[in-house]
Design a protein around this motif. Sequence first.
Motif, short mmCIF file in Angstrom:
data_model
loop_
_atom_site.label_atom_id
_atom_site.label_comp_id
_atom_site.label_asym_id
_atom_site.label_seq_id
_atom_site.Cartn_x
_atom_site.Cartn_y
_atom_site.Cartn_z
N ASP A 28 0.93 -1.11 -0.29
CA ASP A 28 0.02 -0.08 -0.14
C ASP A 28 0.79 1.48 -0.06
N THR A 29 1.96 1.29 0.79
CA THR A 29 2.97 2.48 0.98
C THR A 29 3.48 2.74 -0.25
N LEU A 30 4.04 1.81 -0.80
CA LEU A 30 4.74 1.77 -2.30
C LEU A 30 3.89 2.17 -3.49
N GLY A 31 2.38 1.74 -3.40
CA GLY A 31 1.59 2.13 -4.30
C GLY A 31 1.12 3.58 -4.34
N ALA A 32 1.37 4.11 -3.10
CA ALA A 32 1.00 5.61 -2.95
C ALA A 32 1.91 6.42 -3.81
N PHE A 33 3.13 6.13 -3.96
CA PHE A 33 3.89 7.24 -4.70
C PHE A 33 4.72 6.56 -5.89
N LEU A 34 4.56 5.16 -6.08
CA LEU A 34 5.14 4.76 -7.39
C LEU A 34 4.33 4.02 -8.20
N PRO A 35 4.51 4.27 -9.52
CA PRO A 35 3.66 3.57 -10.60
C PRO A 35 3.63 2.29 -10.54
N ALA A 36 2.02 1.91 -10.99
CA ALA A 36 1.81 0.47 -10.77
C ALA A 36 2.70 -0.46 -11.86
N GLY A 37 3.21 -1.59 -11.14
CA GLY A 37 3.92 -2.53 -12.02
C GLY A 37 5.48 -2.05 -11.89
N SER A 38 6.15 -1.00 -11.03
CA SER A 38 7.32 -0.52 -10.86
C SER A 38 8.01 -1.02 -9.71
N PHE A 39 7.24 -1.90 -8.81
CA PHE A 39 7.79 -2.41 -7.68
C PHE A 39 7.69 -3.76 -7.35
N GLU A 40 8.47 -4.38 -6.66
CA GLU A 40 7.99 -5.66 -6.02
C GLU A 40 8.56 -5.96 -4.52
N VAL A 41 8.07 -6.84 -3.86
CA VAL A 41 8.22 -6.96 -2.41
C VAL A 41 8.64 -8.45 -2.32
N ILE A 42 9.70 -8.62 -1.72
CA ILE A 42 10.46 -10.04 -1.43
C ILE A 42 10.37 -10.34 -0.15
N VAL A 43 9.75 -11.57 0.39
CA VAL A 43 10.05 -12.03 1.62
C VAL A 43 11.19 -12.86 1.72
N ALA A 44 12.35 -12.60 2.19
CA ALA A 44 13.66 -13.44 2.28
C ALA A 44 13.36 -14.07 3.64
N GLU A 45 12.77 -15.15 3.64
CA GLU A 45 12.56 -16.29 4.89
C GLU A 45 13.54 -16.93 5.08
N ASP A 46 14.14 -16.93 6.20
CA ASP A 46 15.32 -17.20 6.69
C ASP A 46 15.35 -18.47 7.73
N GLY A 47 15.03 -19.61 7.08
CA GLY A 47 14.86 -20.84 7.85
C GLY A 47 14.03 -20.89 8.90
N CYS A 48 12.94 -20.50 8.91
CA CYS A 48 11.75 -20.22 9.59
C CYS A 48 11.30 -21.59 10.05
N ASP A 49 10.80 -21.65 11.45
CA ASP A 49 10.40 -23.17 11.72
C ASP A 49 8.90 -22.73 12.50
N ASP A 50 8.21 -21.90 11.95
CA ASP A 50 6.71 -21.52 12.25
C ASP A 50 5.98 -21.61 11.07
N ARG A 51 4.78 -20.63 10.98
CA ARG A 51 4.18 -21.06 9.72
C ARG A 51 4.35 -19.60 8.74
N THR A 52 5.62 -19.08 8.84
CA THR A 52 6.00 -17.90 7.93
C THR A 52 5.98 -18.30 6.59
N PRO A 53 6.60 -19.59 6.24
CA PRO A 53 6.93 -20.07 4.87
C PRO A 53 5.63 -20.22 4.38
N GLU A 54 4.50 -20.92 4.80
CA GLU A 54 3.40 -21.11 4.26
C GLU A 54 2.43 -19.71 3.95
N ILE A 55 2.69 -18.80 4.65
CA ILE A 55 1.89 -17.45 4.66
C ILE A 55 2.56 -16.90 3.71
N ALA A 56 4.00 -16.85 3.62
CA ALA A 56 4.66 -16.14 2.40
C ALA A 56 4.42 -16.73 1.08
N ASP A 57 4.10 -17.86 0.97
CA ASP A 57 3.86 -18.82 -0.23
C ASP A 57 2.46 -18.20 -0.79
#
Length: 614
Positions: A28-57
């Motif tokens: 939402d924050t990026l979309g407020a000042f950048l053109p559509a399609g000009s940004f990406e968000v990468i979740v760099a999930e670092d060996g989690c042992d909870d549900r973070t990988p499932e949520i990120a997928d």
Amino acid sequence: MTGVEVSVVLPAYNEEATIEHTVETTLDTLGAFLPAGSFEVIVAEDGCDDRTPEIADRLAAADDRVRHFHSDERLGRGGALERAFEASHGDTLVYFDTDLATDMAHLEELVESVRTEGYDVVTGSRRMPGEKQEREPERGVASTGYNTLVKLFLRSDLYDHQCGFKAFDRAALFDLLDEVEDDHWFWDTEVLVRAQRAGYRVKEFPVRWTPKGDTKVDLVRDVLGMGSQILRVWWEFSVRPRATRRAGLVAGTLLVVVALALMTVYLDPAAILDAIAGADPALVGVSAAVYLVSWPLRGLRYRDILAELGYDGDLGFLTGAIFISQTGNLVFPARLGDGVRAYVVKARRGVAYPSAFASLAVERVFDLLAITALAGAVLVGLVATGGTDGLAAAIAADIGTVTIGGETIAPGEAARTALRVAAGVGIVAVAAVAVIVASARRDTDLVGRAVRWVSDDSYAAYVTGVIERFVGDVQTVAGTRAAFARVGLSSLAVWVVDVAVAVVVVAAFGFALTPYLVAVLFFAVSVGNLAKVIPLSPGGIGLYEGAFTLIVVAFTAVPGLTAAVAIAVAVVDHAVKNVVTVAGGVASTLLFNVSLTEAVEGAGEADDSVSSGR
């Protein structure tokens, strides 16, 4: 995805409670000042042992602006960031902490400072003059201390190096990452410091920041981990460029000259020379013969170590290689002779550089274990058998009592107490040897358990790895009981012979060899050899003599064994060993047709090969 200009990476470790909200807020924050399609968000999930990988997928599947990179094992924050940045598409690379402690209203300034203003590196700051943030006292003190050390040692102009709110120009970042070594919490600081050193445009601007999550100061991360990394980078920037071979030779030579000059202040050089002249030449010759016995023992030990690493070697050649390397250590400071040996066994027997240096590391570990065991055991034995009582009585008889401030002190009793305290230290040293041996003989992760007991931070894994690599050198040889026993016993034999040389030299000066004096010599030679571990002068000249003399004078009351005589004994003892070493080194270079100059140059090649992982 094409046309991406900005890539935002969110380093995530066990963030199941917050990651979905963080991704949505970021989009939402990026979309407020950048053109559509000009940004990406990468979740760099670092060996989690909870549900973070499932949520990120799930988030990545639902929105093509979101990507997820999973790691089965911990990479550390810096490692996870680098991996994600390498896979990103944008020319402006951004990351911030997933707890959103920094007010997202600052995100536009962060991004546009790189994207449109042309800065190479931009970082938010919680510590700029005139800006105040609410922080727990414990964390505030730690942060102030850390940033002060970075500014002092690494000459940074920034105020806050660890704020998790940064942006980079892609080309600049990847140029910097070629030199960045840390993969964990120090990664931010190292990138900022190197950017300033390289002359990149760096911007720091104040941000509103609210602390969230666990705020405790972590012993391993904040003290051992971060502190050691500051020292590493300081050494690289401030010391290594000046630590040339010529500078080392000059510094080592000056150290010896200064040490000898200082000795003349409290010792009579004529008395030392007279004492040396009075030594029995025949017994001095016997001491040289005794020392010669230790060399095939060193060769046998080195052959056993290499055998455990998968290399065969003949005793004569390996003994000669040790002679050559130890001669190099006498000529050059900073133990350059170790690199000489790695070069020789690589050039003549095909032992790969990593294996050659691993064998040297194992040898050094067993040397330290043997020397520490000898010194600690002798000191404990002196106290346990009442051997210190004679020393205390001699001190009391020589000094009597002393009155200070109306209080009468008995120096003999004070000496006895001090030695008991020292014996306690000896017990700790012996116990430490036992722990290292136990760790090396078992598959159980004793080191990891101990570190995790004082810290549960991810940086603990990094520190654990450093310590475990040290213990792993021992474990390489300790894989079989027979190999461990052979190398351990041969190491003890090497250093017992080393002490025997000093014992014979003392006899050459006309002193009766009582059991107590022999025990003190064991302690003095062991401590002297530990002093030589510090690579300040070629062959430890001056360091060994000083430590030996201090121990002998402090622990004996033998008539005639004055400080001048003790240092004369140390000089002759050390000289005998060095003469035998040089003679053996010269003979070995001729026998095996090895140029010492060529070998020293090859040592530099060996160091570079190991550093680059070849």
